[in-house]
Scaffold this motif. Structure first.
Motif, PDB file in Angstrom:
ATOM      1  N   MET A   1       0.825  -1.178   0.000  1.00  0.00           N
ATOM      2  CA  MET A   1       0.000   0.000   0.000  1.00  0.00           C
ATOM      3  C   MET A   1       0.870   1.241   0.000  1.00  0.00           C
ATOM      4  SD  MET A   1      -2.991  -0.910   2.677  1.00  0.00           S
ATOM      5  CE  MET A   1      -2.459  -2.490   3.287  1.00  0.00           C
ATOM      6  N   GLY A   2       0.575   2.122  -0.857  1.00  0.00           N
ATOM      7  CA  GLY A   2       1.282   3.387  -0.911  1.00  0.00           C
ATOM      8  C   GLY A   2       2.711   3.237  -1.407  1.00  0.00           C
ATOM      9  N   PRO A   3       3.457   4.319  -1.395  1.00  0.00           N
ATOM     10  CA  PRO A   3       4.817   4.300  -1.950  1.00  0.00           C
ATOM     11  C   PRO A   3       5.794   3.416  -1.187  1.00  0.00           C
ATOM     12  CG  PRO A   3       4.376   6.390  -0.870  1.00  0.00           C
ATOM     13  CD  PRO A   3       3.076   5.632  -0.899  1.00  0.00           C
ATOM     14  N   MET A   4       5.475   3.064   0.072  1.00  0.00           N
ATOM     15  CA  MET A   4       6.378   2.215   0.855  1.00  0.00           C
ATOM     16  C   MET A   4       5.926   0.762   0.877  1.00  0.00           C
ATOM     17  SD  MET A   4       7.212   4.879   3.961  1.00  0.00           S
ATOM     18  CE  MET A   4       7.918   3.634   4.982  1.00  0.00           C
ATOM     19  N   ASN A   5       4.876   0.440   0.129  1.00  0.00           N
ATOM     20  CA  ASN A   5       4.344  -0.932   0.076  1.00  0.00           C
ATOM     21  C   ASN A   5       4.076  -1.499   1.461  1.00  0.00           C
ATOM     22  OD1 ASN A   5       4.348  -1.146  -2.773  1.00  0.00           O
ATOM     23  ND2 ASN A   5       6.562  -1.452  -2.712  1.00  0.00           N
ATOM     24  N   MET A   6       3.391  -0.723   2.278  1.00  0.00           N
ATOM     25  CA  MET A   6       3.017  -1.211   3.595  1.00  0.00           C
ATOM     26  C   MET A   6       2.166  -2.462   3.428  1.00  0.00           C
ATOM     27  SD  MET A   6       4.455   0.675   5.720  1.00  0.00           S
ATOM     28  CE  MET A   6       4.858   2.267   6.379  1.00  0.00           C
ATOM     29  N   GLU A   7       2.297  -3.372   4.349  1.00  0.00           N
ATOM     30  CA  GLU A   7       1.608  -4.641   4.229  1.00  0.00           C
ATOM     31  C   GLU A   7       0.166  -4.598   4.725  1.00  0.00           C
ATOM     32  OE1 GLU A   7       3.871  -8.024   5.411  1.00  0.00           O
ATOM     33  OE2 GLU A   7       5.735  -7.121   4.707  1.00  0.00           O
ATOM     34  N   TYR A   8      -0.125  -3.688   5.656  1.00  0.00           N
ATOM     35  CA  TYR A   8      -1.465  -3.601   6.231  1.00  0.00           C
ATOM     36  C   TYR A   8      -1.853  -2.144   6.417  1.00  0.00           C
ATOM     37  CZ  TYR A   8      -0.622  -8.483   7.365  1.00  0.00           C
ATOM     38  OH  TYR A   8      -0.347  -9.814   7.287  1.00  0.00           O
ATOM     39  N   ASP A   9      -3.152  -1.894   6.466  1.00  0.00           N
ATOM     40  CA  ASP A   9      -3.627  -0.564   6.808  1.00  0.00           C
ATOM     41  C   ASP A   9      -3.271  -0.267   8.259  1.00  0.00           C
ATOM     42  OD1 ASP A   9      -4.822   0.071   4.374  1.00  0.00           O
ATOM     43  OD2 ASP A   9      -6.742  -0.822   4.938  1.00  0.00           O
ATOM     44  N   LEU A  43      16.263   5.945   8.277  1.00  0.00           N
ATOM     45  CA  LEU A  43      17.668   5.565   8.109  1.00  0.00           C
ATOM     46  C   LEU A  43      18.183   5.934   6.720  1.00  0.00           C
ATOM     47  CD1 LEU A  43      17.680   2.108   9.896  1.00  0.00           C
ATOM     48  CD2 LEU A  43      18.817   4.205  10.678  1.00  0.00           C
ATOM     49  N   LYS A  44      17.275   6.010   5.751  1.00  0.00           N
ATOM     50  CA  LYS A  44      17.636   6.381   4.377  1.00  0.00           C
ATOM     51  C   LYS A  44      17.354   7.865   4.112  1.00  0.00           C
ATOM     52  CE  LYS A  44      18.757   2.190   3.176  1.00  0.00           C
ATOM     53  NZ  LYS A  44      20.137   1.827   2.950  1.00  0.00           N
ATOM     54  N   ASN A  45      17.320   8.664   5.196  1.00  0.00           N
ATOM     55  CA  ASN A  45      17.138  10.117   5.075  1.00  0.00           C
ATOM     56  C   ASN A  45      15.865  10.511   4.329  1.00  0.00           C
ATOM     57  OD1 ASN A  45      19.553  10.906   6.484  1.00  0.00           O
ATOM     58  ND2 ASN A  45      20.649  10.061   4.728  1.00  0.00           N
ATOM     59  N   GLY A  46      14.804   9.754   4.557  1.00  0.00           N
ATOM     60  CA  GLY A  46      13.510  10.080   3.963  1.00  0.00           C
ATOM     61  C   GLY A  46      13.314   9.563   2.552  1.00  0.00           C
ATOM     62  N   ASN A  47      14.283   8.813   2.039  1.00  0.00           N
ATOM     63  CA  ASN A  47      14.212   8.308   0.676  1.00  0.00           C
ATOM     64  C   ASN A  47      13.791   6.842   0.691  1.00  0.00           C
ATOM     65  OD1 ASN A  47      15.316   7.052  -1.880  1.00  0.00           O
ATOM     66  ND2 ASN A  47      15.705   9.212  -2.256  1.00  0.00           N
ATOM     67  N   GLN A  52      12.029  10.535  -2.786  1.00  0.00           N
ATOM     68  CA  GLN A  52      12.130  11.304  -1.551  1.00  0.00           C
ATOM     69  C   GLN A  52      10.737  11.550  -0.986  1.00  0.00           C
ATOM     70  OE1 GLN A  52      15.385  11.986  -0.646  1.00  0.00           O
ATOM     71  NE2 GLN A  52      14.565  12.481   1.361  1.00  0.00           N
ATOM     72  N   LEU A  53      10.381  10.818   0.083  1.00  0.00           N
ATOM     73  CA  LEU A  53       9.049  10.937   0.682  1.00  0.00           C
ATOM     74  C   LEU A  53       9.010  11.959   1.811  1.00  0.00           C
ATOM     75  CD1 LEU A  53       8.031   7.167   0.854  1.00  0.00           C
ATOM     76  CD2 LEU A  53       7.626   8.817  -0.988  1.00  0.00           C
ATOM     77  N   VAL A  54      10.115  12.089   2.516  1.00  0.00           N
ATOM     78  CA  VAL A  54      10.255  13.061   3.604  1.00  0.00           C
ATOM     79  C   VAL A  54      11.503  13.881   3.276  1.00  0.00           C
ATOM     80  CG1 VAL A  54      10.649  13.353   6.086  1.00  0.00           C
ATOM     81  CG2 VAL A  54       9.224  11.468   5.264  1.00  0.00           C
TER      82      VAL A  54
END
Length: 132
Positions: A1-9, A43-47, A52-54
């Protein structure tokens, strides 16, 4: 889900059942894997995988110890610093943690319903020092 491919809502606890507002000081509910992804993002500075998400400038500002205005070194920008070695963490109100160690590129997630009689920040820093 979303740009980070979250597994659950995820969900955010509200201050009341009907027409409630999200509690801004706490209560984001997610699975351990998804919390670990948030740790990796920082850890990846928002990337995240090249996107760049943050803003990296925000990650840098919010994860550095700054006592120039008299603040405590261990808590700033709603985040905690378990040591002065560059590590930082998010802490939930019931003993949940997302610990991040940039030197080792390592997130550690701890979920729980209470703290017990454990100094979790000390456990994380000792684990990282012992095994890495």
């Amino acid at each position: 889900m979303g740009p980070m491919n979250m597994e659950y809502d995820a969900s955010w606890s509200l201050d009341k059942k009907k027409e409630g507002l999200e509690k801004p000081f706490c209560c984001l509910n997610a699975r351990a894997r998804d919390f670990a992804k948030l740790g990796r993002l920082y850890l990846k500075n928002g990337n995240w995988d090249g996107k760049q998400l943050v803003p990296a400038s925000w990650v840098k500002e919010s994860t550095k110890i700054d006592t120039t205005q008299g603040g405590a070194w261990s808590y700033q920008y709603q985040g905690w610093f378990p040591s002065r070695n560059g590590d930082f963490m998010a802490q939930g109100i019931l003993g949940q943690y997302v610990y991040m160690n940039p030197a080792k590129n390592l997130p550690i997630v701890r979920l729980g319903k209470d703290y017990g009689n454990v100094n979790w920040p000390n456990v994380f820093t000792r684990l990282v020092g012992r095994y890495y």
